[in-house]
Design a protein around this motif. Sequence first.
Motif, PDB file in Angstrom:
ATOM      1  N   TRP A   1     -12.852   9.717   9.105  1.00 14.42           N
ATOM      2  CA  TRP A   1     -12.959   8.265   9.228  1.00 14.42           C
ATOM      3  C   TRP A   1     -13.572   7.608   7.996  1.00 14.42           C
ATOM      4  CZ3 TRP A   1     -14.283   6.608  14.920  1.00 14.42           C
ATOM      5  CH2 TRP A   1     -13.214   7.003  15.741  1.00 14.42           C
ATOM      6  N   ASN A   2     -14.466   8.301   7.311  1.00 10.21           N
ATOM      7  CA  ASN A   2     -15.016   7.720   6.078  1.00 10.21           C
ATOM      8  C   ASN A   2     -13.916   7.558   5.040  1.00 10.21           C
ATOM      9  OD1 ASN A   2     -17.615   7.547   7.091  1.00 10.21           O
ATOM     10  ND2 ASN A   2     -18.214   9.561   6.310  1.00 10.21           N
ATOM     11  N   GLU A   3     -13.023   8.548   4.993  1.00  8.07           N
ATOM     12  CA  GLU A   3     -11.905   8.465   4.059  1.00  8.07           C
ATOM     13  C   GLU A   3     -10.943   7.354   4.474  1.00  8.07           C
ATOM     14  OE1 GLU A   3     -13.166  11.144   5.309  1.00  8.07           O
ATOM     15  OE2 GLU A   3     -13.710  12.443   3.616  1.00  8.07           O
ATOM     16  N   ILE A   4     -10.748   7.157   5.771  1.00  2.02           N
ATOM     17  CA  ILE A   4      -9.913   6.042   6.227  1.00  2.02           C
ATOM     18  C   ILE A   4     -10.488   4.726   5.713  1.00  2.02           C
ATOM     19  CG2 ILE A   4      -9.206   4.714   8.257  1.00  2.02           C
ATOM     20  CD1 ILE A   4      -8.923   7.340   9.767  1.00  2.02           C
ATOM     21  N   GLU A   5     -11.778   4.549   5.871  1.00  2.10           N
ATOM     22  CA  GLU A   5     -12.410   3.309   5.409  1.00  2.10           C
ATOM     23  C   GLU A   5     -12.216   3.127   3.901  1.00  2.10           C
ATOM     24  OE1 GLU A   5     -16.523   0.858   6.208  1.00  2.10           O
ATOM     25  OE2 GLU A   5     -16.593   3.052   6.255  1.00  2.10           O
ATOM     26  N   TYR A   6     -12.308   4.211   3.157  1.00  2.00           N
ATOM     27  CA  TYR A   6     -12.149   4.155   1.698  1.00  2.00           C
ATOM     28  C   TYR A   6     -10.729   3.729   1.332  1.00  2.00           C
ATOM     29  CZ  TYR A   6     -11.472   5.983  -3.037  1.00  2.00           C
ATOM     30  OH  TYR A   6     -11.150   6.133  -4.362  1.00  2.00           O
ATOM     31  N   TYR A   7      -9.734   4.367   1.904  1.00  2.00           N
ATOM     32  CA  TYR A   7      -8.348   4.062   1.530  1.00  2.00           C
ATOM     33  C   TYR A   7      -7.890   2.700   2.053  1.00  2.00           C
ATOM     34  CZ  TYR A   7      -7.687   8.688  -0.463  1.00  2.00           C
ATOM     35  OH  TYR A   7      -7.794   9.801  -1.256  1.00  2.00           O
ATOM     36  N   VAL A   8      -8.350   2.326   3.252  1.00  2.00           N
ATOM     37  CA  VAL A   8      -8.013   1.000   3.763  1.00  2.00           C
ATOM     38  C   VAL A   8      -8.637  -0.077   2.881  1.00  2.00           C
ATOM     39  CG1 VAL A   8      -8.355  -0.607   5.681  1.00  2.00           C
ATOM     40  CG2 VAL A   8      -7.630   1.727   6.139  1.00  2.00           C
ATOM     41  N   GLY A   9      -9.874   0.152   2.460  1.00  2.00           N
ATOM     42  CA  GLY A   9     -10.534  -0.822   1.590  1.00  2.00           C
ATOM     43  C   GLY A   9      -9.826  -0.989   0.261  1.00  2.00           C
ATOM     44  N   ARG A  10      -9.420   0.109  -0.340  1.00  2.00           N
ATOM     45  CA  ARG A  10      -8.682   0.024  -1.604  1.00  2.00           C
ATOM     46  C   ARG A  10      -7.336  -0.645  -1.401  1.00  2.00           C
ATOM     47  NH1 ARG A  10      -8.137   5.672  -4.394  1.00  2.00           N
ATOM     48  NH2 ARG A  10      -7.571   4.416  -6.223  1.00  2.00           N
ATOM     49  N   GLY A  11      -6.665  -0.281  -0.315  1.00  2.00           N
ATOM     50  CA  GLY A  11      -5.360  -0.880  -0.046  1.00  2.00           C
ATOM     51  C   GLY A  11      -5.455  -2.372   0.189  1.00  2.00           C
ATOM     52  N   LEU A  12      -6.470  -2.786   0.930  1.00  2.00           N
ATOM     53  CA  LEU A  12      -6.649  -4.214   1.200  1.00  2.00           C
ATOM     54  C   LEU A  12      -6.928  -4.983  -0.085  1.00  2.00           C
ATOM     55  CD1 LEU A  12      -6.892  -6.594   3.131  1.00  2.00           C
ATOM     56  CD2 LEU A  12      -9.263  -5.905   3.584  1.00  2.00           C
ATOM     57  N   GLU A  13      -7.746  -4.409  -0.948  1.00  2.00           N
ATOM     58  CA  GLU A  13      -8.036  -5.065  -2.225  1.00  2.00           C
ATOM     59  C   GLU A  13      -6.763  -5.229  -3.052  1.00  2.00           C
ATOM     60  OE1 GLU A  13     -10.869  -4.358  -6.207  1.00  2.00           O
ATOM     61  OE2 GLU A  13     -11.020  -3.022  -4.480  1.00  2.00           O
ATOM     62  N   LEU A  14      -5.929  -4.185  -3.082  1.00  2.00           N
ATOM     63  CA  LEU A  14      -4.687  -4.259  -3.845  1.00  2.00           C
ATOM     64  C   LEU A  14      -3.729  -5.267  -3.214  1.00  2.00           C
ATOM     65  CD1 LEU A  14      -2.916  -3.188  -6.148  1.00  2.00           C
ATOM     66  CD2 LEU A  14      -2.122  -1.380  -4.582  1.00  2.00           C
ATOM     67  N   ALA A  15      -3.640  -5.271  -1.884  1.00  2.00           N
ATOM     68  CA  ALA A  15      -2.748  -6.218  -1.207  1.00  2.00           C
ATOM     69  C   ALA A  15      -3.169  -7.659  -1.494  1.00  2.00           C
ATOM     70  CB  ALA A  15      -2.743  -5.948   0.295  1.00  2.00           C
ATOM     71  N   ARG A  16      -4.462  -7.916  -1.472  1.00  2.00           N
ATOM     72  CA  ARG A  16      -4.934  -9.268  -1.778  1.00  2.00           C
ATOM     73  C   ARG A  16      -4.626  -9.640  -3.220  1.00  2.00           C
ATOM     74  NH1 ARG A  16      -7.841 -11.103   2.524  1.00  2.00           N
ATOM     75  NH2 ARG A  16      -9.316  -9.739   3.620  1.00  2.00           N
ATOM     76  N   SER A  17      -4.849  -8.709  -4.132  1.00  2.00           N
ATOM     77  CA  SER A  17      -4.672  -9.025  -5.554  1.00  2.00           C
ATOM     78  C   SER A  17      -3.205  -9.228  -5.918  1.00  2.00           C
ATOM     79  CB  SER A  17      -5.271  -7.911  -6.421  1.00  2.00           C
ATOM     80  OG  SER A  17      -4.530  -6.705  -6.300  1.00  2.00           O
ATOM     81  N   THR A  18      -2.296  -8.603  -5.163  1.00  2.00           N
ATOM     82  CA  THR A  18      -0.864  -8.755  -5.433  1.00  2.00           C
ATOM     83  C   THR A  18      -0.219  -9.815  -4.548  1.00  2.00           C
ATOM     84  OG1 THR A  18      -0.372  -6.939  -3.897  1.00  2.00           O
ATOM     85  CG2 THR A  18      -0.622  -6.378  -6.245  1.00  2.00           C
ATOM     86  N   GLY A  19      -1.005 -10.407  -3.653  1.00  2.00           N
ATOM     87  CA  GLY A  19      -0.471 -11.459  -2.788  1.00  2.00           C
ATOM     88  C   GLY A  19       0.481 -10.970  -1.724  1.00  2.00           C
ATOM     89  N   ASN A  20       0.366  -9.693  -1.349  1.00  2.00           N
ATOM     90  CA  ASN A  20       1.253  -9.127  -0.333  1.00  2.00           C
ATOM     91  C   ASN A  20       0.628  -9.352   1.044  1.00  2.00           C
ATOM     92  OD1 ASN A  20       2.712  -7.368   1.434  1.00  2.00           O
ATOM     93  ND2 ASN A  20       3.414  -6.208  -0.347  1.00  2.00           N
ATOM     94  N   GLN A  21       0.960 -10.483   1.663  1.00  2.00           N
ATOM     95  CA  GLN A  21       0.330 -10.861   2.921  1.00  2.00           C
ATOM     96  C   GLN A  21       0.682  -9.912   4.055  1.00  2.00           C
ATOM     97  OE1 GLN A  21      -1.914 -12.686   1.419  1.00  2.00           O
ATOM     98  NE2 GLN A  21      -1.888 -14.188   3.079  1.00  2.00           N
ATOM     99  N   ARG A  22       1.844  -9.327   3.974  1.00  2.00           N
ATOM    100  CA  ARG A  22       2.247  -8.381   5.014  1.00  2.00           C
ATOM    101  C   ARG A  22       1.270  -7.209   5.062  1.00  2.00           C
ATOM    102  NH1 ARG A  22       7.447  -4.459   5.311  1.00  2.00           N
ATOM    103  NH2 ARG A  22       7.936  -4.651   7.517  1.00  2.00           N
ATOM    104  N   TYR A  23       0.925  -6.699   3.897  1.00  2.00           N
ATOM    105  CA  TYR A  23       0.004  -5.572   3.869  1.00  2.00           C
ATOM    106  C   TYR A  23      -1.451  -6.009   3.988  1.00  2.00           C
ATOM    107  CZ  TYR A  23       3.115  -1.626   3.422  1.00  2.00           C
ATOM    108  OH  TYR A  23       4.033  -0.644   3.706  1.00  2.00           O
ATOM    109  N   VAL A  24      -1.778  -7.239   3.610  1.00  2.00           N
ATOM    110  CA  VAL A  24      -3.121  -7.742   3.917  1.00  2.00           C
ATOM    111  C   VAL A  24      -3.333  -7.680   5.426  1.00  2.00           C
ATOM    112  CG1 VAL A  24      -4.647  -9.750   3.926  1.00  2.00           C
ATOM    113  CG2 VAL A  24      -3.341  -9.201   1.866  1.00  2.00           C
TER     114      VAL A  24
END
Length: 218
Positions: free
Chosen positions: A71-94
Amino acid sequence: LRAGRRWLDYLKGTVRLDVNFVRRYLISEADIREGPNLLDAIEWAYQYGAAQDVFELTRIALEYLDHQGMWNEIEYYVGRGLELARSTGNQRYVAWFCDGFAWLYEQRGDFEAFRPMAEEALALYRASGDLYGQVTILMKLAGWQRKTGHFEQAREFCDQARALCETAQDGDLLAEVESGYGKLARDMHDWDAAWAHFSAVRDWFQKRTEQSPVDESL
């Protein structure tokens, strides 16, 4: 880079993600074996691939991490993914990564962190017209209210989800909502209602198993 590209495409092709964006899939033994490779591939994609590669590989990898209880790794990868989705404007993945955080915080019982993630995901699913996403988040919100003793608010979220099911005409969605009603009735000590709701869920999946391939995720 071409070899890396072929490697990513191979890994993404080993898993049959559901055509519905939000629905999770039944992880296989092959997926588990590829788990460490998926994590390596995500790192490669961050350096050399496209954002879409990161998103798709993370979707797959999170099922592996959940299966392994990491679960710690889930939090890490979800956090990175969310940051990338926000920075690229991909609302679907946000929306999807907010949904992932909501699920994680719900499992941990951290409802203070859960609420903003769930509400953001719900707003984005509504904006995009994603009925399945809306139902799954509404049922998470119903579960949060039920677990904190707010039964009427929980019922309101279930009612909203059931209304959407009538539009979607998706039996799996309705079964998820019936299960939510059953848990609510159980916690309110209404045993007859709980039995009726849980029986409806059982009957649906028995019928579905008879009509569907045996390897299809239920």
